[in-house]
Scaffold this motif. Structure first.
Motif, PDB file in Angstrom:
ATOM      1  N   SER A  66     -13.027   6.683  -7.206  1.00 12.85           N
ATOM      2  CA  SER A  66     -12.639   7.694  -8.197  1.00 12.85           C
ATOM      3  C   SER A  66     -11.163   7.601  -8.559  1.00 12.85           C
ATOM      4  CB  SER A  66     -12.972   9.088  -7.675  1.00 12.85           C
ATOM      5  OG  SER A  66     -12.340   9.309  -6.426  1.00 12.85           O
ATOM      6  N   ARG A  67     -10.337   7.000  -7.665  1.00 15.06           N
ATOM      7  CA  ARG A  67      -8.906   6.891  -7.976  1.00 15.06           C
ATOM      8  C   ARG A  67      -8.586   5.745  -8.920  1.00 15.06           C
ATOM      9  NH1 ARG A  67      -7.094   7.285  -1.794  1.00 15.06           N
ATOM     10  NH2 ARG A  67      -9.353   6.945  -1.502  1.00 15.06           N
ATOM     11  N   LEU A  68      -9.602   4.973  -9.316  1.00 15.98           N
ATOM     12  CA  LEU A  68      -9.385   3.915 -10.318  1.00 15.98           C
ATOM     13  C   LEU A  68      -9.564   4.460 -11.746  1.00 15.98           C
ATOM     14  CD1 LEU A  68     -11.132   0.718  -8.839  1.00 15.98           C
ATOM     15  CD2 LEU A  68      -8.726   0.969  -9.394  1.00 15.98           C
TER      16      LEU A  68
ATOM     17  N   GLY B 168     -21.288  11.345   4.318  1.00 14.23           N
ATOM     18  CA  GLY B 168     -19.949  11.369   4.898  1.00 14.23           C
ATOM     19  C   GLY B 168     -19.608  10.052   5.575  1.00 14.23           C
ATOM     20  N   LEU B 169     -18.343   9.663   5.432  1.00 17.04           N
ATOM     21  CA  LEU B 169     -17.911   8.348   5.923  1.00 17.04           C
ATOM     22  C   LEU B 169     -18.009   8.217   7.451  1.00 17.04           C
ATOM     23  CD1 LEU B 169     -16.643   5.584   5.681  1.00 17.04           C
ATOM     24  CD2 LEU B 169     -14.432   6.680   5.252  1.00 17.04           C
ATOM     25  N   ASN B 170     -17.409   9.133   8.183  1.00 14.93           N
ATOM     26  CA  ASN B 170     -17.442   8.989   9.651  1.00 14.93           C
ATOM     27  C   ASN B 170     -18.849   9.172  10.212  1.00 14.93           C
ATOM     28  OD1 ASN B 170     -14.652   8.378  10.312  1.00 14.93           O
ATOM     29  ND2 ASN B 170     -14.213  10.413   9.476  1.00 14.93           N
TER      30      ASN B 170
ATOM     31  N   THR C 146      -0.834   3.881   6.590  1.00 17.00           N
ATOM     32  CA  THR C 146      -1.388   5.219   6.814  1.00 17.00           C
ATOM     33  C   THR C 146      -2.896   5.226   6.993  1.00 17.00           C
ATOM     34  OG1 THR C 146      -1.473   5.524   4.427  1.00 17.00           O
ATOM     35  CG2 THR C 146       0.461   6.385   5.565  1.00 17.00           C
ATOM     36  N   GLY C 147      -3.581   4.340   6.297  1.00 18.69           N
ATOM     37  CA  GLY C 147      -5.034   4.254   6.392  1.00 18.69           C
ATOM     38  C   GLY C 147      -5.462   3.155   7.350  1.00 18.69           C
ATOM     39  N   THR C 148      -6.775   2.970   7.437  1.00 19.48           N
ATOM     40  CA  THR C 148      -7.352   1.983   8.360  1.00 19.48           C
ATOM     41  C   THR C 148      -8.357   1.137   7.594  1.00 19.48           C
ATOM     42  OG1 THR C 148      -7.176   3.564  10.172  1.00 19.48           O
ATOM     43  CG2 THR C 148      -8.680   1.713  10.501  1.00 19.48           C
ATOM     44  N   THR C 149      -8.271  -0.169   7.768  1.00 21.88           N
ATOM     45  CA  THR C 149      -9.239  -1.046   7.095  1.00 21.88           C
ATOM     46  C   THR C 149     -10.297  -1.583   8.049  1.00 21.88           C
ATOM     47  OG1 THR C 149      -7.848  -2.994   7.445  1.00 21.88           O
ATOM     48  CG2 THR C 149      -7.537  -1.769   5.378  1.00 21.88           C
TER      49      THR C 149
ATOM     50  N   SER D 142     -12.271   7.818  12.998  1.00 29.16           N
ATOM     51  CA  SER D 142     -11.567   8.977  12.423  1.00 29.16           C
ATOM     52  C   SER D 142     -10.997   8.577  11.073  1.00 29.16           C
ATOM     53  CB  SER D 142     -10.427   9.426  13.337  1.00 29.16           C
ATOM     54  OG  SER D 142     -10.918   9.964  14.529  1.00 29.16           O
ATOM     55  N   PHE D 143     -11.853   8.029  10.220  1.00 27.79           N
ATOM     56  CA  PHE D 143     -11.386   7.597   8.903  1.00 27.79           C
ATOM     57  C   PHE D 143     -11.125   8.808   8.021  1.00 27.79           C
ATOM     58  CE2 PHE D 143     -13.077   3.742  10.603  1.00 27.79           C
ATOM     59  CZ  PHE D 143     -12.357   2.723  10.003  1.00 27.79           C
ATOM     60  N   GLY D 144     -10.289   8.606   7.013  1.00 25.07           N
ATOM     61  CA  GLY D 144      -9.887   9.677   6.118  1.00 25.07           C
ATOM     62  C   GLY D 144      -8.368   9.681   6.031  1.00 25.07           C
ATOM     63  N   VAL D 145      -7.798  10.694   5.397  1.00 27.93           N
ATOM     64  CA  VAL D 145      -6.334  10.764   5.241  1.00 27.93           C
ATOM     65  C   VAL D 145      -5.667  10.695   6.616  1.00 27.93           C
ATOM     66  CG1 VAL D 145      -4.431  12.219   4.462  1.00 27.93           C
ATOM     67  CG2 VAL D 145      -6.545  12.097   3.124  1.00 27.93           C
ATOM     68  N   GLY D 146      -4.671   9.799   6.730  1.00 28.52           N
ATOM     69  CA  GLY D 146      -3.937   9.680   7.989  1.00 28.52           C
ATOM     70  C   GLY D 146      -4.733   9.028   9.108  1.00 28.52           C
ATOM     71  N   SER D 147      -5.687   8.192   8.760  1.00 27.53           N
ATOM     72  CA  SER D 147      -6.568   7.638   9.806  1.00 27.53           C
ATOM     73  C   SER D 147      -5.842   6.678  10.749  1.00 27.53           C
ATOM     74  CB  SER D 147      -7.784   6.950   9.200  1.00 27.53           C
ATOM     75  OG  SER D 147      -7.400   5.846   8.419  1.00 27.53           O
ATOM     76  N   ALA D 148      -4.789   6.007  10.280  1.00 29.12           N
ATOM     77  CA  ALA D 148      -4.073   5.094  11.188  1.00 29.12           C
ATOM     78  C   ALA D 148      -3.472   5.888  12.345  1.00 29.12           C
ATOM     79  CB  ALA D 148      -2.993   4.321  10.430  1.00 29.12           C
TER      80      ALA D 148
ATOM     81  N   HIS E 281      -5.071  -5.105   2.462  1.00 31.52           N
ATOM     82  CA  HIS E 281      -5.026  -4.698   1.054  1.00 31.52           C
ATOM     83  C   HIS E 281      -6.345  -4.093   0.602  1.00 31.52           C
ATOM     84  CE1 HIS E 281      -1.159  -6.669   0.888  1.00 31.52           C
ATOM     85  NE2 HIS E 281      -1.019  -6.277  -0.358  1.00 31.52           N
ATOM     86  N   ASP E 282      -6.582  -2.847   1.011  1.00 23.13           N
ATOM     87  CA  ASP E 282      -7.726  -2.132   0.442  1.00 23.13           C
ATOM     88  C   ASP E 282      -7.345  -1.664  -0.964  1.00 23.13           C
ATOM     89  OD1 ASP E 282      -5.851  -0.326   1.469  1.00 23.13           O
ATOM     90  OD2 ASP E 282      -7.362   1.208   1.855  1.00 23.13           O
ATOM     91  N   VAL E 283      -8.352  -1.444  -1.791  1.00 23.60           N
ATOM     92  CA  VAL E 283      -8.083  -1.122  -3.196  1.00 23.60           C
ATOM     93  C   VAL E 283      -8.638   0.259  -3.535  1.00 23.60           C
ATOM     94  CG1 VAL E 283      -8.543  -1.761  -5.583  1.00 23.60           C
ATOM     95  CG2 VAL E 283      -8.007  -3.542  -3.912  1.00 23.60           C
ATOM     96  N   ASP E 284      -7.708   1.183  -3.772  1.00 20.84           N
ATOM     97  CA  ASP E 284      -8.074   2.523  -4.211  1.00 20.84           C
ATOM     98  C   ASP E 284      -7.591   2.792  -5.632  1.00 20.84           C
ATOM     99  OD1 ASP E 284      -9.245   3.419  -1.744  1.00 20.84           O
ATOM    100  OD2 ASP E 284      -7.219   3.527  -0.913  1.00 20.84           O
ATOM    101  N   THR E 285      -6.471   2.181  -6.012  1.00 22.94           N
ATOM    102  CA  THR E 285      -5.827   2.476  -7.296  1.00 22.94           C
ATOM    103  C   THR E 285      -5.628   1.182  -8.098  1.00 22.94           C
ATOM    104  OG1 THR E 285      -3.611   2.107  -6.422  1.00 22.94           O
ATOM    105  CG2 THR E 285      -4.512   4.337  -6.172  1.00 22.94           C
TER     106      THR E 285
ATOM    107  N   LEU F  95     -15.752  -1.937   9.138  1.00 26.23           N
ATOM    108  CA  LEU F  95     -14.942  -2.630   8.127  1.00 26.23           C
ATOM    109  C   LEU F  95     -15.118  -1.905   6.803  1.00 26.23           C
ATOM    110  CD1 LEU F  95     -13.211  -5.245   7.489  1.00 26.23           C
ATOM    111  CD2 LEU F  95     -15.383  -6.272   6.743  1.00 26.23           C
ATOM    112  N   GLN F  96     -14.020  -1.483   6.200  1.00 27.80           N
ATOM    113  CA  GLN F  96     -14.098  -0.835   4.895  1.00 27.80           C
ATOM    114  C   GLN F  96     -14.593  -1.838   3.857  1.00 27.80           C
ATOM    115  OE1 GLN F  96     -13.961   2.219   5.316  1.00 27.80           O
ATOM    116  NE2 GLN F  96     -11.916   3.085   5.297  1.00 27.80           N
ATOM    117  N   ALA F  97     -15.280  -1.341   2.836  1.00 27.91           N
ATOM    118  CA  ALA F  97     -15.913  -2.232   1.850  1.00 27.91           C
ATOM    119  C   ALA F  97     -15.057  -2.446   0.606  1.00 27.91           C
ATOM    120  CB  ALA F  97     -17.269  -1.648   1.451  1.00 27.91           C
TER     121      ALA F  97
END
Ligand SMILES: Nc1nc2c(ncn2[C@@H]2O[C@H](COP(=O)(O)OP(=O)(O)OP(=O)(O)O)[C@@H](O)[C@H]2O)c(=O)[nH]1
Ligand SMILES: C=C(OP(=O)(O)O)C(=O)O
Length: 201
Positions: free
Chosen positions: A19-21, A76-78, A131-134, A147-153, A173-177, A100-102
């Motif tokens: 959605s952030r794209l 939900g992701l987790n 800040t995030g986790t891949t 514990s994925f989500g904001v501040g997951s690292a 390099h995950d892609v959100d934007t 592994l994030q997709a």
């Protein structure tokens, strides 16, 4: 690392994904699917098993063509990751289970392999911002505790996982934007993502 590595890859329903794209001429559902397929294709040589968790039948169908198993997990992701990790753990009580994030369309097989081989016990790879986790890996036979989500690292570090930092930029390099997509593009995008983008470049 020694133990076999089995990966769970969560894939959100395409019409809600990335959605952030927004605000561009990008075809978000097509890109989200291409990101997932490029990520998983790069991961296949590294993992003994890859299990995608998705409620989207179109994603499951595309993955089947790649020989990848899918399961419909909870919302939900987790929750989806815990579900997938439990399926993999049931099949092998001693393996390393990873999440592994997709959304890693520049992922290189050799870089993922190096990061996985560098892990000693439960470990995570932070995203490029830190800040995030891949990627999150259990210890052999251990639980994933996602514990994925904001501040997951920070959350993964606080729960005792070790940060994996090394020469694996494509894993970070995950892609959100749109900016993330430009940066991943500079590393070299996988073929499916490049094909979706080619008409608008
Ligand atoms: N199975 C499943 N996967 C999810 C869910 N939410 C996110 N994901 C996946 O988790 C990974 C990280 O998610 P995000 O980076 O937030 O991706 P996104 O939700 O598509 O993007 P935004 O809409 O920008 O938040 C991606 O592989 C998503 O496809 C969910 O509810 N279920
Ligand atoms: C869910 C996550 O991804 P993102 O921050 O890319 O949404 C995360 O990094 O934990």
């Amino acid at each position: 690392m020694g133990a076999e590595v089995d990966l769970v890859v969560p894939v959100k329903t395409l019409d809600r994904a990335k959605s952030r794209l927004v605000g561009s001429r990008l075809d978000r559902p097509a890109l989200a699917l291409a990101f997932a397929l490029d990520t998983i294709a790069a991961a296949l040589p590294v993992a003994r098993r890859v299990l995608a968790v998705t409620s989207d039948p179109a994603v499951a169908l595309e993955l089947r063509a790649l020989g990848v198993e899918s399961a419909e997990g909870p919302e939900g992701l987790n929750e989806a990751l815990r579900f997938g990790a439990a399926v993999l753990r049931e099949r092998d009580p001693a393996s390393v289970v990873g999440a592994l994030q997709a959304d890693l369309p520049a992922l290189r097989t050799a870089e993922l392999a190096l990061a996985v081989a560098s892990a000693r016990g439960r470990a995570f790879c932070p995203d490029r911002q830190g800040t995030g986790t891949t990627l999150l890996l259990s210890e052999p036979g251990g639980s994933l505790e996602p514990s994925f989500g904001v501040g997951s690292a920070a959350a993964h570090a606080a729960s005792g996982a070790t940060a994996l930092v090394g020469p694996w930029p494509s894993l970070r390099h995950d892609v959100d934007t749109a900016e993330d997509l430009d940066l991943a593009g500079a590393l070299g995008l996988g073929p499916r993502t490049a094909a979706v983008l080619s008409p608008v470049c």
